[in-house]
Structure formats: C-alpha cells, structure tokens
Scaffold this motif. Structure first.
Motif, mmCIF file in Angstrom:
data_model
loop_
_atom_site.group_PDB
_atom_site.id
_atom_site.type_symbol
_atom_site.label_atom_id
_atom_site.label_comp_id
_atom_site.label_asym_id
_atom_site.label_seq_id
_atom_site.Cartn_x
_atom_site.Cartn_y
_atom_site.Cartn_z
ATOM 1 N N ALA A 1 0.835 -1.210 0.000
ATOM 2 C CA ALA A 1 0.000 0.000 0.000
ATOM 3 C C ALA A 1 0.868 1.259 0.000
ATOM 4 O O ALA A 1 0.602 2.216 -0.728
ATOM 5 N N THR A 2 1.908 1.265 0.805
ATOM 6 C CA THR A 2 2.809 2.416 0.864
ATOM 7 C C THR A 2 3.559 2.574 -0.447
ATOM 8 O O THR A 2 3.685 3.685 -0.972
ATOM 9 N N ALA A 3 4.043 1.471 -1.005
ATOM 10 C CA ALA A 3 4.782 1.526 -2.268
ATOM 11 C C ALA A 3 3.907 2.114 -3.370
ATOM 12 O O ALA A 3 4.377 2.909 -4.178
ATOM 13 N N ARG A 4 2.640 1.761 -3.381
ATOM 14 C CA ARG A 4 1.730 2.299 -4.402
ATOM 15 C C ARG A 4 1.461 3.783 -4.161
ATOM 16 O O ARG A 4 1.488 4.596 -5.090
ATOM 17 N N LEU A 5 1.200 4.162 -2.917
ATOM 18 C CA LEU A 5 0.873 5.559 -2.609
ATOM 19 C C LEU A 5 2.011 6.518 -2.926
ATOM 20 O O LEU A 5 1.767 7.665 -3.301
ATOM 21 N N VAL A 6 3.240 6.061 -2.804
ATOM 22 C CA VAL A 6 4.387 6.923 -3.081
ATOM 23 C C VAL A 6 4.410 7.347 -4.551
ATOM 24 O O VAL A 6 4.910 8.408 -4.890
ATOM 25 N N THR A 7 3.820 6.545 -5.424
ATOM 26 C CA THR A 7 3.848 6.855 -6.853
ATOM 27 C C THR A 7 2.696 7.755 -7.299
ATOM 28 O O THR A 7 2.641 8.153 -8.458
ATOM 29 N N VAL A 8 1.784 8.074 -6.401
ATOM 30 C CA VAL A 8 0.645 8.927 -6.748
ATOM 31 C C VAL A 8 1.114 10.368 -6.889
ATOM 32 O O VAL A 8 1.822 10.890 -6.032
ATOM 33 N N LEU A 9 0.720 11.006 -7.979
ATOM 34 C CA LEU A 9 1.079 12.405 -8.214
ATOM 35 C C LEU A 9 -0.027 13.300 -7.684
ATOM 36 O O LEU A 9 -1.202 12.957 -7.740
ATOM 37 N N GLY A 10 0.331 14.452 -7.185
ATOM 38 C CA GLY A 10 -0.674 15.390 -6.704
ATOM 39 C C GLY A 10 -0.748 15.402 -5.195
ATOM 40 O O GLY A 10 0.117 14.911 -4.499
ATOM 41 N N VAL A 11 -1.829 15.947 -4.704
ATOM 42 C CA VAL A 11 -2.026 16.128 -3.265
ATOM 43 C C VAL A 11 -2.431 14.800 -2.635
ATOM 44 O O VAL A 11 -3.333 14.126 -3.112
ATOM 45 N N LEU A 12 -1.749 14.459 -1.566
ATOM 46 C CA LEU A 12 -2.086 13.245 -0.835
ATOM 47 C C LEU A 12 -3.231 13.514 0.120
ATOM 48 O O LEU A 12 -3.315 14.581 0.725
#
Length: 122
Positions: free
Chosen positions: A95-106
C-alpha cells in the motif's frame, strides 16, 4: 483538423492515446500504441516540459504506452512500476509503495505529514 476537448480524469487517458499519441486517428483494437504508430508512420511520443526534472524524466525520452496509462489514466508517476518494485524490494508494504507513486495532493487520511516526509526522503 483541430479539435478541442476538456480533459478530465475520466477521459484524459483516451485523449492522450487517441488524440495526441496516435495523431487524431483510431488504432486497431488489440494493437499496441507503438506498433500502431510505426504502421501509421507516426513518431513515438517524447517527454517534454518543465516538470520533467521533478519526475526524474529525461527530455526527449520516448513516452511508452504504459507510462501514459500510469500518468494520464491513473494519476501516478510514469515510472511507478519500477519505483514500486524498488520499494517492495527494500521491504515497504504494498500500500505504501503504491501511494508513493501517486502524483498530486495526498489525502490527509493516508497519514500525517511526518510519515510522508520519511517515505519521500528515502
């Protein structure tokens, strides 16, 4: 002919692949973007723009169909697959590995700001 369309999350991927990546044409179903471009005599897409350094991309490098799908279809880093593999290999949870690749506001629901500073500085 020039056309104008509002690019929204739900249609961005189609716009870039059909309208930009394939020269306003329609490629045959099941044919990769690269194969369709070659057959139509179109050059491959290239990464250009001011934000390349922030993404770690090289100006003029070829933009693959997978990279376009990740960036424009999912709002993730164009090299998300490689980044995730590296993080998973270093022991990060999926889950963390995927979230790190999200662009934009977390989302603030994901974790506090210190949590993301640690992950993003690694």
């Amino acid at each position: 002919m020039l056309s104008v369309a509002k690019v929204q999350r739900r249609n961005a991927w189609r716009y870039y692949v059909r309208g930009v990546g394939f020269g306003d044409g329609r490629r045959p179903v099941g044919q990769s973007l690269k194969d369709a471009q070659v057959k139509a005599g179109l050059p491959p897409g290239r990464w250009l723009g001011r934000g390349l350094d922030a993404l770690g991309l090289t100006e003029g490098a070829e933009a693959s169909e997978r990279q376009m799908a990740l960036m424009f279809g999912q709002g993730r880093h164009p090299d998300a697959d490689r980044i995730e593999r590296g993080l998973l290999g270093d022991g990060a949870d999926p889950a963390t590995a995927r979230l790190v690749t999200v662009l934009g506001v977390l989302s603030t629901e994901v974790g506090d700001s210190d949590h993301w500073r640690v992950i993003l500085n690694e």
